[in-house]
Design a protein around this motif. Sequence first.
Motif, mmCIF file in Angstrom:
data_model
loop_
_atom_site.group_PDB
_atom_site.id
_atom_site.type_symbol
_atom_site.label_atom_id
_atom_site.label_comp_id
_atom_site.label_asym_id
_atom_site.label_seq_id
_atom_site.Cartn_x
_atom_site.Cartn_y
_atom_site.Cartn_z
ATOM 1 N N HIS A 188 45.228 3.237 47.110
ATOM 2 C CA HIS A 188 44.483 4.082 48.036
ATOM 3 C C HIS A 188 44.389 5.525 47.546
ATOM 4 N N GLY A 189 45.383 5.963 46.789
ATOM 5 C CA GLY A 189 45.276 7.295 46.207
ATOM 6 C C GLY A 189 44.098 7.395 45.259
ATOM 7 N N LEU A 190 43.864 6.329 44.486
ATOM 8 C CA LEU A 190 42.731 6.312 43.559
ATOM 9 C C LEU A 190 41.411 6.058 44.278
ATOM 10 N N ALA A 191 41.462 5.290 45.387
ATOM 11 C CA ALA A 191 40.228 4.939 46.101
ATOM 12 C C ALA A 191 39.696 6.080 46.945
ATOM 13 N N MET A 192 40.514 7.064 47.249
ATOM 14 C CA MET A 192 40.054 8.200 48.053
ATOM 15 C C MET A 192 38.922 8.919 47.311
ATOM 16 N N PRO A 193 37.782 9.162 47.968
ATOM 17 C CA PRO A 193 36.654 9.792 47.279
ATOM 18 C C PRO A 193 36.965 11.213 46.804
ATOM 19 N N SER A 194 36.518 11.537 45.640
ATOM 20 C CA SER A 194 36.561 12.857 45.002
ATOM 21 C C SER A 194 37.964 13.234 44.549
ATOM 22 N N TRP A 195 38.026 13.921 43.417
ATOM 23 C CA TRP A 195 39.309 14.367 42.866
ATOM 24 C C TRP A 195 39.954 15.416 43.759
ATOM 25 N N GLU A 196 39.129 16.200 44.408
ATOM 26 C CA GLU A 196 39.671 17.224 45.307
ATOM 27 C C GLU A 196 40.529 16.586 46.399
ATOM 28 N N ARG A 197 40.031 15.490 46.997
ATOM 29 C CA ARG A 197 40.804 14.797 48.044
ATOM 30 C C ARG A 197 42.006 14.061 47.454
ATOM 31 N N LYS A 198 41.818 13.440 46.312
ATOM 32 C CA LYS A 198 42.929 12.719 45.664
ATOM 33 C C LYS A 198 44.113 13.659 45.436
ATOM 34 N N ILE A 199 43.812 14.830 44.892
ATOM 35 C CA ILE A 199 44.885 15.783 44.568
ATOM 36 C C ILE A 199 45.614 16.222 45.830
ATOM 37 N N ARG A 200 44.870 16.485 46.896
ATOM 38 C CA ARG A 200 45.499 16.924 48.143
ATOM 39 C C ARG A 200 46.427 15.839 48.710
ATOM 40 N N VAL A 201 45.959 14.599 48.710
ATOM 41 C CA VAL A 201 46.760 13.512 49.269
ATOM 42 C C VAL A 201 48.019 13.279 48.446
ATOM 43 N N VAL A 202 47.862 13.152 47.128
ATOM 44 C CA VAL A 202 49.014 12.887 46.264
ATOM 45 C C VAL A 202 49.997 14.054 46.297
ATOM 46 N N ALA A 203 49.491 15.278 46.315
ATOM 47 C CA ALA A 203 50.377 16.438 46.398
ATOM 48 C C ALA A 203 51.192 16.411 47.690
ATOM 49 N N GLY A 204 50.569 15.981 48.782
ATOM 50 C CA GLY A 204 51.292 15.864 50.046
ATOM 51 C C GLY A 204 52.407 14.840 49.979
ATOM 52 N N TRP A 205 52.132 13.708 49.338
ATOM 53 C CA TRP A 205 53.168 12.674 49.173
ATOM 54 C C TRP A 205 54.348 13.213 48.366
ATOM 55 N N VAL A 206 54.037 13.931 47.282
ATOM 56 C CA VAL A 206 55.104 14.475 46.425
ATOM 57 C C VAL A 206 55.947 15.492 47.199
ATOM 58 N N LEU A 207 55.295 16.362 47.957
ATOM 59 C CA LEU A 207 56.033 17.357 48.730
ATOM 60 C C LEU A 207 56.919 16.703 49.792
ATOM 61 N N ASN A 208 56.449 15.603 50.361
ATOM 62 C CA ASN A 208 57.258 14.904 51.374
ATOM 63 C C ASN A 208 58.567 14.381 50.790
ATOM 64 N N VAL A 209 58.549 14.028 49.504
ATOM 65 C CA VAL A 209 59.776 13.532 48.868
ATOM 66 C C VAL A 209 60.861 14.607 48.911
ATOM 67 N N PHE A 210 60.472 15.860 48.693
ATOM 68 C CA PHE A 210 61.447 16.949 48.627
ATOM 69 C C PHE A 210 61.639 17.659 49.971
ATOM 70 N N LEU A 211 60.574 17.748 50.752
ATOM 71 C CA LEU A 211 60.637 18.528 51.987
ATOM 72 C C LEU A 211 60.685 17.679 53.246
ATOM 73 N N GLY A 212 60.393 16.386 53.115
ATOM 74 C CA GLY A 212 60.355 15.525 54.294
ATOM 75 C C GLY A 212 59.054 15.690 55.065
ATOM 76 N N ARG A 213 58.862 14.810 56.050
ATOM 77 C CA ARG A 213 57.655 14.874 56.871
ATOM 78 C C ARG A 213 57.734 16.031 57.861
ATOM 79 N N ASP A 214 56.572 16.601 58.148
ATOM 80 C CA ASP A 214 56.501 17.657 59.156
ATOM 81 C C ASP A 214 56.625 17.005 60.535
ATOM 82 N N ILE A 215 57.500 17.532 61.386
ATOM 83 C CA ILE A 215 57.735 16.900 62.686
ATOM 84 C C ILE A 215 57.359 17.831 63.845
ATOM 85 N N VAL A 216 56.387 18.686 63.633
ATOM 86 C CA VAL A 216 55.930 19.576 64.695
ATOM 87 C C VAL A 216 54.805 18.889 65.468
ATOM 88 N N SER A 217 54.986 18.772 66.780
ATOM 89 C CA SER A 217 53.932 18.213 67.623
ATOM 90 C C SER A 217 52.959 19.308 68.026
#
Length: 483
Positions: free
Chosen positions: A391-420
């Motif tokens: 799904h990371g590769l299937a997301m349209p445009s490199w701009e969106r791919k980079i944003r999604v994958v970067a978010g996944w990488v940051l979650n590994v170190f920072l965890g998910r945001d839990i603000v409602s």
Amino acid sequence: MPKILIVGGGYAGFYTAWKLEKWLRPGEAEVTMVDPLPYMTYQPFLPEVAAGSIDPRHSVVAHRRHLKKTNVLTAKVTNVNHAEKKATITPPVGEPWVFDYDIVVVTAGAVSRTFPIPGVADQAIGLKTVEEAVAIRDKVLTNFDKAAQLPAGPERDRLLTFVVIGGGFAGIEVFAELRSFASSLLTKYPQIAFEDTHFHLIEAMGRIMPEVSEKTALWVIKNLAERGAEVHLNTQLTSAVDGKIELSTGESFESDLIVWTAGVMANPGVVRNTDLPIEERGRLRVRPDLRVGTEDEIIEGAWGAGDITAVPDLSGGGVGGFCVPNAQHAVRQGKLMAKNIVAVLRGEGPAEYNHKNLGAVAGLGVGVGAFQSGKFAITGFPAWVAHRGYHGLAMPSWERKIRVVAGWVLNVFLGRDIVSLEAVQTPRAVFEEFASRPKPPAAAPAAAPAAAVKAPRAPRKAPVKKPVEVAAAESGTETVAAP
């Protein structure tokens, strides 16, 4: 120059416009795309948006950012009269107007299909839009905040009971992602124990995820059970009035979050307002080459693809002989349709859509997944990696791919945001509460009742002075003359 009107900016519509921009020569055609939303939603990411693993804005693709040669209209197409090649466009502000076209492309997608079960329309929420996914995420977080301050009891149980209706891919993915999300929240809420959270998935059929083998489906059920999530098979929802869940098995419990994923139907706002042929299940009738029509008849100048259409599945793997409504087909159909439209404009023949399903992959929470391709299946962490990679590769445009994958990488170190941010649904509430308002005008004194009004007195005359003797005679008194 022929005018091409694309009705809908989802997978099929967006990819059709995107590829037409690439393949059309300058001046060969004018393309206009109409959709009530200014973006395309990548729906396979919605379960992860609901679980806080993907930023909501990263799961959508802005039309105007990526369609640089297409006329993008943020409005609704409320009628398609193909006999006269006219479409009625209704903007959010202003009066409807008529758009004349030469070629119409219908890709208006699908909406949640529900049944007349008491309480569902009032209590449940779907999972077809990013707004719904965000609302689900905020509801889970807000309920944890509320429950952490309550003693054990019915109200606390209601807040921590989460229900998903429908055991297809979308239902299982959001169910498993929410279970993973809730488990990760427990470290931030020491007042809530794992046993306090309750997850129920209701499926009317005898199995889940028909796209995978029964062995893989059973593994998913077992994995969910080990994580504290219960799957109810051969069970129907009979009522959800006021959040009280009643099942066909006689079981009942209360829930503050009911997610409905039990099927979709072709967008009724379009299929009910067109003279194009519609088949018995309410979908646009389309040929294998994606032109509207049947084997014996072609509706010239009309094309269709995606969830709103009944596209014959030439691979033999479809349901009832048609392609199933999923992103894998919609994206590929959009690309082929753009190619076919260009070919017909240039006097060439269109190609038929024939795509054999490559397999099915599902994310079941962080670190857990399931993948099936033919008889080959993998589960657990490797399948989760395959899910994110695909799904990371299937997301349209490199701009969106980079944003999604970067978010996944940051979650590994920072965890998910839990603000409602549930309060965003009423953004003016705080402002209104403290805003100064003009004082009301002073009230005029009330008029006296008519009966109490006295007649005005006549003006008093100045007294007439009389001689002393006369005055004394009138009064009967004796007067002593002054010396």
